[in-house]
Scaffold this motif. Structure first.
Motif, mmCIF file in Angstrom:
data_model
loop_
_atom_site.group_PDB
_atom_site.id
_atom_site.type_symbol
_atom_site.label_atom_id
_atom_site.label_comp_id
_atom_site.label_asym_id
_atom_site.label_seq_id
_atom_site.Cartn_x
_atom_site.Cartn_y
_atom_site.Cartn_z
ATOM 1 N N GLY A 41 0.823 -1.214 0.000
ATOM 2 C CA GLY A 41 0.000 0.000 0.000
ATOM 3 C C GLY A 41 0.847 1.249 0.000
ATOM 4 O O GLY A 41 0.529 2.240 -0.683
ATOM 5 N N SER A 42 1.940 1.213 0.750
ATOM 6 C CA SER A 42 2.857 2.359 0.759
ATOM 7 C C SER A 42 3.453 2.598 -0.623
ATOM 8 O O SER A 42 3.561 3.744 -1.074
ATOM 9 C CB SER A 42 3.978 2.122 1.773
ATOM 10 O OG SER A 42 3.483 2.078 3.088
ATOM 11 N N LEU A 43 3.839 1.519 -1.302
ATOM 12 C CA LEU A 43 4.405 1.647 -2.645
ATOM 13 C C LEU A 43 3.434 2.338 -3.594
ATOM 14 O O LEU A 43 3.828 3.151 -4.426
ATOM 15 C CB LEU A 43 4.766 0.260 -3.196
ATOM 16 C CG LEU A 43 6.026 -0.416 -2.649
ATOM 17 C CD1 LEU A 43 6.145 -1.826 -3.209
ATOM 18 C CD2 LEU A 43 7.267 0.395 -3.021
ATOM 19 N N ALA A 44 2.153 2.024 -3.450
ATOM 20 C CA ALA A 44 1.147 2.613 -4.342
ATOM 21 C C ALA A 44 1.036 4.125 -4.161
ATOM 22 O O ALA A 44 0.661 4.846 -5.091
ATOM 23 C CB ALA A 44 -0.209 1.955 -4.091
ATOM 24 N N ALA A 45 1.375 4.616 -2.973
ATOM 25 C CA ALA A 45 1.248 6.053 -2.700
ATOM 26 C C ALA A 45 2.509 6.841 -2.998
ATOM 27 O O ALA A 45 2.456 8.080 -3.097
ATOM 28 C CB ALA A 45 0.854 6.257 -1.235
ATOM 29 N N TYR A 46 3.637 6.178 -3.150
ATOM 30 C CA TYR A 46 4.903 6.887 -3.317
ATOM 31 C C TYR A 46 4.948 7.829 -4.527
ATOM 32 O O TYR A 46 5.556 8.906 -4.433
ATOM 33 C CB TYR A 46 6.069 5.894 -3.395
ATOM 34 C CG TYR A 46 6.444 5.328 -2.053
ATOM 35 C CD1 TYR A 46 6.499 6.140 -0.931
ATOM 36 C CD2 TYR A 46 6.743 3.983 -1.891
ATOM 37 C CE1 TYR A 46 6.824 5.629 0.311
ATOM 38 C CE2 TYR A 46 7.074 3.454 -0.649
ATOM 39 C CZ TYR A 46 7.112 4.283 0.442
ATOM 40 O OH TYR A 46 7.436 3.768 1.668
ATOM 41 N N PRO A 47 4.336 7.496 -5.662
ATOM 42 C CA PRO A 47 4.397 8.438 -6.784
ATOM 43 C C PRO A 47 3.719 9.778 -6.493
ATOM 44 O O PRO A 47 4.007 10.773 -7.157
ATOM 45 C CB PRO A 47 3.666 7.693 -7.910
ATOM 46 C CG PRO A 47 3.768 6.250 -7.543
ATOM 47 C CD PRO A 47 3.706 6.222 -6.053
ATOM 48 N N PHE A 48 2.822 9.818 -5.509
ATOM 49 C CA PHE A 48 2.038 11.029 -5.257
ATOM 50 C C PHE A 48 2.508 11.817 -4.041
ATOM 51 O O PHE A 48 2.317 13.035 -3.984
ATOM 52 C CB PHE A 48 0.556 10.649 -5.062
ATOM 53 C CG PHE A 48 0.030 9.693 -6.082
ATOM 54 C CD1 PHE A 48 -0.220 10.108 -7.381
ATOM 55 C CD2 PHE A 48 -0.199 8.358 -5.762
ATOM 56 C CE1 PHE A 48 -0.696 9.219 -8.342
ATOM 57 C CE2 PHE A 48 -0.676 7.461 -6.705
ATOM 58 C CZ PHE A 48 -0.930 7.894 -7.999
ATOM 59 N N ALA A 49 3.105 11.150 -3.055
ATOM 60 C CA ALA A 49 3.407 11.783 -1.774
ATOM 61 C C ALA A 49 4.285 13.035 -1.877
ATOM 62 O O ALA A 49 3.946 14.073 -1.290
ATOM 63 C CB ALA A 49 4.029 10.769 -0.816
ATOM 64 N N PRO A 50 5.427 13.005 -2.602
ATOM 65 C CA PRO A 50 6.267 14.205 -2.624
ATOM 66 C C PRO A 50 5.606 15.381 -3.322
ATOM 67 O O PRO A 50 5.867 16.534 -2.967
ATOM 68 C CB PRO A 50 7.519 13.742 -3.366
ATOM 69 C CG PRO A 50 7.098 12.581 -4.181
ATOM 70 C CD PRO A 50 6.040 11.908 -3.362
ATOM 71 N N TYR A 51 4.753 15.100 -4.304
ATOM 72 C CA TYR A 51 4.069 16.197 -4.993
ATOM 73 C C TYR A 51 3.067 16.889 -4.078
ATOM 74 O O TYR A 51 2.896 18.107 -4.134
ATOM 75 C CB TYR A 51 3.380 15.668 -6.251
ATOM 76 C CG TYR A 51 4.357 15.231 -7.315
ATOM 77 C CD1 TYR A 51 5.069 16.175 -8.049
ATOM 78 C CD2 TYR A 51 4.603 13.891 -7.556
ATOM 79 C CE1 TYR A 51 5.986 15.788 -9.029
ATOM 80 C CE2 TYR A 51 5.519 13.491 -8.520
ATOM 81 C CZ TYR A 51 6.208 14.439 -9.256
ATOM 82 O OH TYR A 51 7.114 14.048 -10.210
ATOM 83 N N LEU A 52 2.419 16.102 -3.211
ATOM 84 C CA LEU A 52 1.533 16.723 -2.233
ATOM 85 C C LEU A 52 2.324 17.504 -1.193
ATOM 86 O O LEU A 52 1.948 18.621 -0.829
ATOM 87 C CB LEU A 52 0.659 15.657 -1.547
ATOM 88 C CG LEU A 52 -0.770 15.526 -2.079
ATOM 89 C CD1 LEU A 52 -0.760 14.979 -3.496
ATOM 90 C CD2 LEU A 52 -1.618 14.645 -1.166
ATOM 91 N N SER A 53 3.433 16.943 -0.722
ATOM 92 C CA SER A 53 4.248 17.631 0.284
ATOM 93 C C SER A 53 4.759 18.965 -0.235
ATOM 94 O O SER A 53 4.739 19.977 0.481
ATOM 95 C CB SER A 53 5.435 16.753 0.693
ATOM 96 O OG SER A 53 5.015 15.613 1.396
ATOM 97 N N ASP A 54 5.227 18.985 -1.484
ATOM 98 C CA ASP A 54 5.744 20.228 -2.074
ATOM 99 C C ASP A 54 4.634 21.110 -2.623
ATOM 100 O O ASP A 54 4.814 22.321 -2.753
ATOM 101 C CB ASP A 54 6.729 19.897 -3.203
ATOM 102 C CG ASP A 54 8.057 19.373 -2.679
ATOM 103 O OD1 ASP A 54 8.371 19.619 -1.501
ATOM 104 O OD2 ASP A 54 8.782 18.711 -3.445
#
Length: 519
Positions: free
Chosen positions: A89-102
């Protein structure tokens, strides 16, 4: 515009401006604004508790007869899937997480992750089938990625400079606080024989940190670095002043921090306008950063600790300890032991330094795991009970050394060596690597333990020797530097000199005394 000069410790009286501009009378316990800031930091730190709770939860459930009976005693590949699905589940979210953080900011990203985790916790607690339980754990892992991508970044970017390294190191150390709660809760609910609430209560408690963040995190201060990157300089200056100088925007420390951050961000943009994923490997400095980050992330899960973190009951089986009560008791005691050493090491990072802690940790793990392997082999061959007891002792000693570096430092070292423009993406690579290592471990470890038992430990003994060699040649010391000064270490003298020449000169001790009016 300007930032501070590189720090020195020569006998000429010249010291870092950063060090000299700290008010010696402003401590975390005697300043109302700092107490408030640290309360917000605690709210961010408990993100790691959620992660630690989940890691211990599956370990405890495997020693809980009620859970095994309810889900028809999962084993082999199904047990591997149950342990790995959270990381999938974590792997599925990795493409999106940094874009939300920034993109939307650190706070909003944490809140978004907390919302998803609460849904997952609700489904997990009410699970009626194994597929429902697996789906819930996928959802928890998906939400956890957003929270864990932003929380440590926000901690290190809002912390008062004197406490930044310690607080960021505490982030991952508090993984064990969740581990302790999960272990001891499950130890207590084991006595609820014949009731599924023996595992539903620990599942429900996993949502407590997310509930707190859901209601409170949007009230926390946003990262001044993120605000400056979005052109909101006034708000960033007010945030720094409010928490670091009792609201005084003209305070020398606040001006120093503000100018250093602003200059570093502008320099990042000038030197590398492309801050996409490719920028992580376009320069020599960035390539070295990524090699170190990927390595320590992998080492953190592939040092033999994965056997204990997720399959401690299987390790116990290999040395003849099969009582669920004894297994859960040792798991709970080990969690407290780990928290002690991890927190202790967190407060050493600025005294001892990162490099010595990494090297002591690597050497100690190698020796302890080697002896654990020898004792496991002796028990397997002779059924010698003292050898089994020695295995437990060496597990505890192994974790004491592991916790000196690979609990507190892997997060704090990763975020501090990355420049702001790459921090969210680089930290996402760190988390992605951990998930890949965990998934690999969670599928391979139970199969290997089942087929070759203690002989599997030999693989880790060889790997730990390689780890120490890598740490010796690759880890750079970053003690007592600001985030911007640390990032410059990897980019060569030219960048460091450019930063030092932007307008703020070295501060001499005698000048500081005259300006502040006190010794």
């Amino acid at each position: 515009m300007g930032v501070g000069a590189a720090p020195t410790t020569s006998g000429t009286g010249t010291v870092s401006a950063y060090e000299q501009l700290l008010d010696p009378n402003r401590k975390w316990y005697n300043n109302r604004r700092l107490i408030s800031l640290h309360a917000w930091v605690v709210l961010l730190l408990i993100t790691a508790s959620t992660n630690g709770f989940d890691g211990s939860l599956m370990n405890s459930f495997q020693s809980l007869k009620q859970w095994e009976d309810y889900f028809d005693n999962p084993h082999g590949s199904m047990l591997g899937l149950l342990n790995a699905i959270q990381n999938i589940g974590s792997l599925a979210a990795y493409p999106f997480a940094p874009y939300l953080s920034d993109g939307i900011g650190r706070r909003r990203t944490i809140w978004f992750g907390a919302c998803i985790m609460l849904i997952g916790v609700g489904v997990q607690t009410g699970a009626r089938s194994l597929s429902m339980f697996i789906g819930a754990r996928f959802c928890i892992g998906f939400g956890l990625t957003f929270a864990t991508n932003s929380a440590p970044l926000l901690v290190t970017e809002i912390a008062y400079p004197r406490y930044r390294a310690q607080l960021t190191s505490l982030y991952n150390s508090l993984w064990y606080s969740g581990n302790i709660i999960a272990s001891w809760t499950t130890y207590g609910t084991e006595y609820m024989t014949g009731s599924s609430w023996s595992w539903r209560i620990p599942s429900l408690m996993q949502g407590i940190p997310s509930i707190l963040q859901f209601f409170l995190v949007l009230l926390a201060p946003e990262s001044p670095r993120w605000l400056i990157s979005k052109g909101r300089d006034d708000q960033a200056l007010k945030t720094l002043a409010y928490y670091h100088a009792d609201g005084n925007e003209l305070d020398p420390l606040v001006q120093y921090e503000f100018n250093e951050i602003k200059t570093a961000i502008e320099l990042d943009r000038e030197l590398d306008r492309n801050t996409g994923w490719k920028s992580l490997i376009t320069t020599k400095g960035n390539r070295r950063r990524m090699i170190i980050i990927v390595a320590i992330a992998w080492f953190s899960q592939w040092s033999g600790n994965g056997l204990v973190s997720y399959y401690l009951n299987k390790v116990f089986d290999t040395i003849g300890i099969t009582s669920p009560t004894i297994q859960l008791l040792i798991t709970g005691i080990l969690a407290i032991w780990n928290l002690f050493w991890a927190v202790f090491a967190s407060f050493l990072v600025e005294r001892v330094g990162r490099r010595p802690l990494f090297l002591i940790s690597g050497a100690g793990m190698f020796v302890c795991f080697l002896l654990q392997t020898v004792c496991s082999a002796r028990y397997a061959i002779t059924q010698d009970q003292p050898a089994a007891h020695a295995v437990i002792a060496f597990i505890f000693l192994f974790y004491a050394f592991y916790d000196l570096a690979f609990t507190p430092l892997i997060v704090s070292y990763t975020v501090e060596i990355l420049p702001f423009s790459l921090r969210a993406k680089g930290f996402n690579v760190f988390n992605f690597t951990i998930s890949v290592a965990l998934i690999f471990n969670q599928y391979v470890n139970p199969i290997a333990l089942e087929h070759i038992a203690w002989k599997y430990y030999i693989v880790y003994v060889c790997w730990l020797a390689f780890e120490f060699a890598f740490l010796w040649f690759m880890i750079i010391e970053t003690k007592n530097l600001t985030l911007e000064e640390t990032a410059a270490l990897f980019d060569g003298k030219e960048v460091t000199q450019r930063i030092a020449q932007t307008g703020v000169k070295e501060v001499h001790t005698e000048d500081f005394v005259d300006e502040k009016g006190s010794a």
